[in-house]
Design a protein around this motif. Structure first.
Motif, PDB file in Angstrom:
ATOM      1  N   PRO A  86       0.812  -1.223   0.000  1.00 43.39           N
ATOM      2  CA  PRO A  86       0.000   0.000   0.000  1.00 43.39           C
ATOM      3  C   PRO A  86       0.844   1.272   0.000  1.00 43.39           C
ATOM      4  CG  PRO A  86      -0.856  -1.599   1.567  1.00 43.39           C
ATOM      5  CD  PRO A  86       0.470  -2.113   1.133  1.00 43.39           C
ATOM      6  N   ILE A  87       2.096   1.162   0.449  1.00 44.68           N
ATOM      7  CA  ILE A  87       3.017   2.299   0.412  1.00 44.68           C
ATOM      8  C   ILE A  87       3.672   2.395  -0.963  1.00 44.68           C
ATOM      9  CG2 ILE A  87       5.139   3.266   1.389  1.00 44.68           C
ATOM     10  CD1 ILE A  87       4.422   1.779   4.005  1.00 44.68           C
ATOM     11  N   HIS A  90       1.341   3.677  -3.718  1.00 42.91           N
ATOM     12  CA  HIS A  90       0.478   4.765  -3.281  1.00 42.91           C
ATOM     13  C   HIS A  90       0.060   5.648  -4.456  1.00 42.91           C
ATOM     14  CE1 HIS A  90      -0.888   8.312  -0.982  1.00 42.91           C
ATOM     15  NE2 HIS A  90      -1.191   7.401  -0.076  1.00 42.91           N
ATOM     16  N   MET A  95      -2.932   0.034  -4.816  1.00 41.74           N
ATOM     17  CA  MET A  95      -2.955   0.276  -3.378  1.00 41.74           C
ATOM     18  C   MET A  95      -4.323  -0.073  -2.794  1.00 41.74           C
ATOM     19  SD  MET A  95      -3.320   4.411  -2.816  1.00 41.74           S
ATOM     20  CE  MET A  95      -4.829   5.292  -3.254  1.00 41.74           C
ATOM     21  N   HIS A 269       3.632   8.910  -7.953  1.00 37.94           N
ATOM     22  CA  HIS A 269       3.565   8.396  -6.585  1.00 37.94           C
ATOM     23  C   HIS A 269       3.137   9.489  -5.612  1.00 37.94           C
ATOM     24  CE1 HIS A 269       4.651   6.081  -3.022  1.00 37.94           C
ATOM     25  NE2 HIS A 269       4.747   5.034  -3.821  1.00 37.94           N
ATOM     26  N   VAL A 459       0.448   1.584   8.847  1.00 35.80           N
ATOM     27  CA  VAL A 459      -0.075   0.852   7.688  1.00 35.80           C
ATOM     28  C   VAL A 459      -0.253  -0.616   8.045  1.00 35.80           C
ATOM     29  CG1 VAL A 459       0.416   0.103   5.325  1.00 35.80           C
ATOM     30  CG2 VAL A 459       0.943   2.451   6.025  1.00 35.80           C
ATOM     31  N   LYS A 468      -5.514   0.378   4.246  1.00 42.55           N
ATOM     32  CA  LYS A 468      -4.116   0.480   4.652  1.00 42.55           C
ATOM     33  C   LYS A 468      -3.409   1.680   4.020  1.00 42.55           C
ATOM     34  CE  LYS A 468      -3.130  -4.327   5.932  1.00 42.55           C
ATOM     35  NZ  LYS A 468      -2.468  -4.064   7.228  1.00 42.55           N
ATOM     36  N   HIS A 469      -3.715   1.958   2.766  1.00 40.60           N
ATOM     37  CA  HIS A 469      -3.031   3.049   2.079  1.00 40.60           C
ATOM     38  C   HIS A 469      -3.333   4.416   2.700  1.00 40.60           C
ATOM     39  CE1 HIS A 469      -7.029   3.216   0.211  1.00 40.60           C
ATOM     40  NE2 HIS A 469      -6.761   4.479  -0.047  1.00 40.60           N
ATOM     41  N   THR A 470      -4.461   4.531   3.426  1.00 38.74           N
ATOM     42  CA  THR A 470      -4.831   5.813   4.022  1.00 38.74           C
ATOM     43  C   THR A 470      -3.876   6.207   5.140  1.00 38.74           C
ATOM     44  OG1 THR A 470      -6.356   4.809   5.630  1.00 38.74           O
ATOM     45  CG2 THR A 470      -7.249   5.399   3.467  1.00 38.74           C
ATOM     46  N   ALA A 472      -0.559   5.709   4.892  1.00 37.41           N
ATOM     47  CA  ALA A 472       0.782   5.864   4.312  1.00 37.41           C
ATOM     48  C   ALA A 472       1.221   7.316   4.250  1.00 37.41           C
ATOM     49  CB  ALA A 472       0.821   5.251   2.910  1.00 37.41           C
ATOM     50  N   ASN A 479       0.511  13.862   1.410  1.00 40.54           N
ATOM     51  CA  ASN A 479       0.364  13.412   0.027  1.00 40.54           C
ATOM     52  C   ASN A 479       0.853  14.544  -0.884  1.00 40.54           C
ATOM     53  OD1 ASN A 479      -0.583  12.749  -2.589  1.00 40.54           O
ATOM     54  ND2 ASN A 479      -2.276  11.549  -1.732  1.00 40.54           N
TER      55      ASN A 479
END
Length: 485
Positions: A86-87, A90, A95, A269, A459, A468-470, A472, A479
């Motif tokens: 997920p990282i 991203h 992800m 990314h 994560v 999970k990506h939320t 990262a 972001n």
């Protein structure tokens, strides 16, 4: 008696016959029988898998084994598998959902339900998921590639199979990867149905219509088990093989020829802002220069071994599975000097070392993304940021091209290790560039490392794979795509 260097000619003849017999045994070419001239009662445009059942009941029964295990659709994001994904992916569809592989009979069902497919997805996303694709290409022509997946491609695909659903093949197995993808329905000869493979081979000067039967036992798999990208104009599936099949050859292609044709990246990314490349599933490429590929051992030799049914009849298995599931009929047909236990141990040793190296390589890439994120928020010079981003792009490509390949290193142990070493070197170079600039900006590197570890753990700790990506990105690592200009 005539001799050559004191060796009787008859001895040489017997030696040649013996060697030929051994080579034939290990190459396992399909025996030539009257069945080669067999003609079915099927239509030449038949695409429904269950239509082949009556004429080929044994092969069909074997094919049905791909339906198990039905519920093995485990997320790769769990900590026991690949929790860094997920990282690493991203801001990209991967992800959201990325699961372990399951039977080819589920390909259509899975592509229709996977979270990576959205309202903007195109026809190319269906290319290796359904037997209906050749029919779609015939009907839509070049418009197929860029057509809207949900609004145009899915209704047409399902319409081709309407009324031919089969309980034993589940909801969509009657149109999932199957018989007509690899066989001419009338003659049952192996054939290529995906033009992207034919085009890529032609650019290398190879005419697939002149391929040997042994070549075809790999080529039919190589229509899909390959790396590809969507060319910009029409979204057409394109294989980056013009410079060769090794990871460095394909990377060179994407840095040069692909860019010249307008393809810059697969996504930007969200953590590092780097323009990224996504590898697919390059089993054919990695195998091609590995020990089995160089020995002309085909994909079918190991993944579709001959088997005896009804007590005596010999058929090619159509249960596409790991050779480890049937070592006597796969590995030991050539490696008869090794016991099953020895062969299992060898494979497990290769794969365990490979997976350990891959975990380390992923860690380098993750760290690089966060270091470059801090470069951006701390105000490092743009040219240095872009230099570090390029190394991230390179590093993750050389990791992903191996991680996306489904043999855990076995198809090409040395090639896999070489690619991961290149990956680690590139990712670490990105970190070194970042460190140089962050020191000048008086950024606390100890705090940076602590924040990286804290973010990674957040994560990992999220129980829902889709969320999970939320974790990262956060206040410390925002972001990049959401930052104000």
């Amino acid at each position: 008696m005539a001799t050559i260097k004191n060796v009787p000619v008859i001895c040489l003849v017997l030696l040649i016959i013996s060697l030929t017999t051994l080579m034939t045994s290990c190459s396992k070419s399909e025996p030539t029988t009257g069945q080669d001239m067999y003609t079915t009662q099927l239509s030449s445009d038949e695409i429904v898998n269950s239509a082949f059942k009556d004429e080929f009941p044994l092969q069909y029964e074997s094919y049905l084994k791909n339906m198990t295990p039905e519920n093995d659709n485990t997320s790769k994001f769990v900590e026991e598998i690949e929790p860094n994904l997920p990282i690493l992916f991203h801001n990209y569809g991967f992800m959201l959902e990325y699961n372990k592989t399951r039977g080819h009979t589920y390909a259509l069902e899975d592509v229709l339900s996977i979270a990576r497919i959205n309202d903007d997805s195109i026809g190319s996303c269906m290319t290796c998921k359904s037997t209906a694709v050749p029919a779609l290409l015939d009907e839509m022509g070049e418009d197929y590639w860029g057509a809207n997946f949900k609004e145009e491609i899915v209704p047409l695909t399902l319409a081709y199979g309407e009324g031919f659903e089969s309980d034993e093949l589940g909801t969509y197995g009657h149109l999932s990867i199957g018989c007509s993808d690899c066989h001419d329905p009338v003659t049952m000869e192996l054939r290529i149905t995906r033009p992207s493979f034919t085009n890529a081979m032609a650019r290398q000067g190879i005419d697939v219509t002149e391929a040997t039967k042994n070549d075809m036992r790999s080529y039919v798999c190589a229509q899909c088990h390959v790396e590809y990208y969507f060319e910009p104009d029409k979204g057409k599936v394109t294989f980056p093989w013009d410079n060769g099949l090794k990871p460095e050859d394909m990377f060179e292609y994407k840095e040069n020829q692909a860019k010249e044709k307008g393809f810059e990246y697969d996504w930007i990314h969200g953590i590092s802002g780097a323009p990224m490349l996504k590898a697919q599933h390059p089993e054919f490429e990695i195998w091609s220069y590995g020990p089995h590929g160089e020995a002309d051992v085909s994909c079918a030799d190991c993944h579709m071994p001959y088997e005896r049914t009804d007590g005596s009849k010999k058929i090619t298995s159509h249960h596409w599975s790991s050779p480890m599931d049937n070592i006597e009929q796969t590995c030991r047909t050539c490696h008869s000097d090794k016991s099953e236990a020895d062969l299992v141990e060898r494979v497990e040793n290769i794969q365990s070392r490979h997976l350990e190296a891959m975990e380390e390589t992923q860690a380098h890439s993750v760290r690089a993304h966060y270091y470059v994120n801090r470069m951006i928020t701390a105000g490092a010079p743009q040219e240095r940021i872009e230099e570090a981003q390029w190394h991230i792009r390179k590093g993750q490509w050389f990791w992903d091209i191996i991680a996306a390949e489904n043999s855990d290193g076995f198809h090409n142990p040395q090639g896999g290790m070489d690619a991961m070493r290149t990956s680690s070197d590139a990712s670490n170079e990105a970190v070194l560039i970042a460190i140089e600039e962050l020191i000048k900006l008086e950024v606390d590197l100890d705090e940076l490392e602590e924040q990286i570890e804290r973010t990674i753990q957040a994560v990992y700790n999220e129980e829902d794979p889709a969320l999970k990506h939320t974790h990262a990105t956060n206040d410390y690592f925002p972001n990049i795509l959401e930052l104000d200009d």
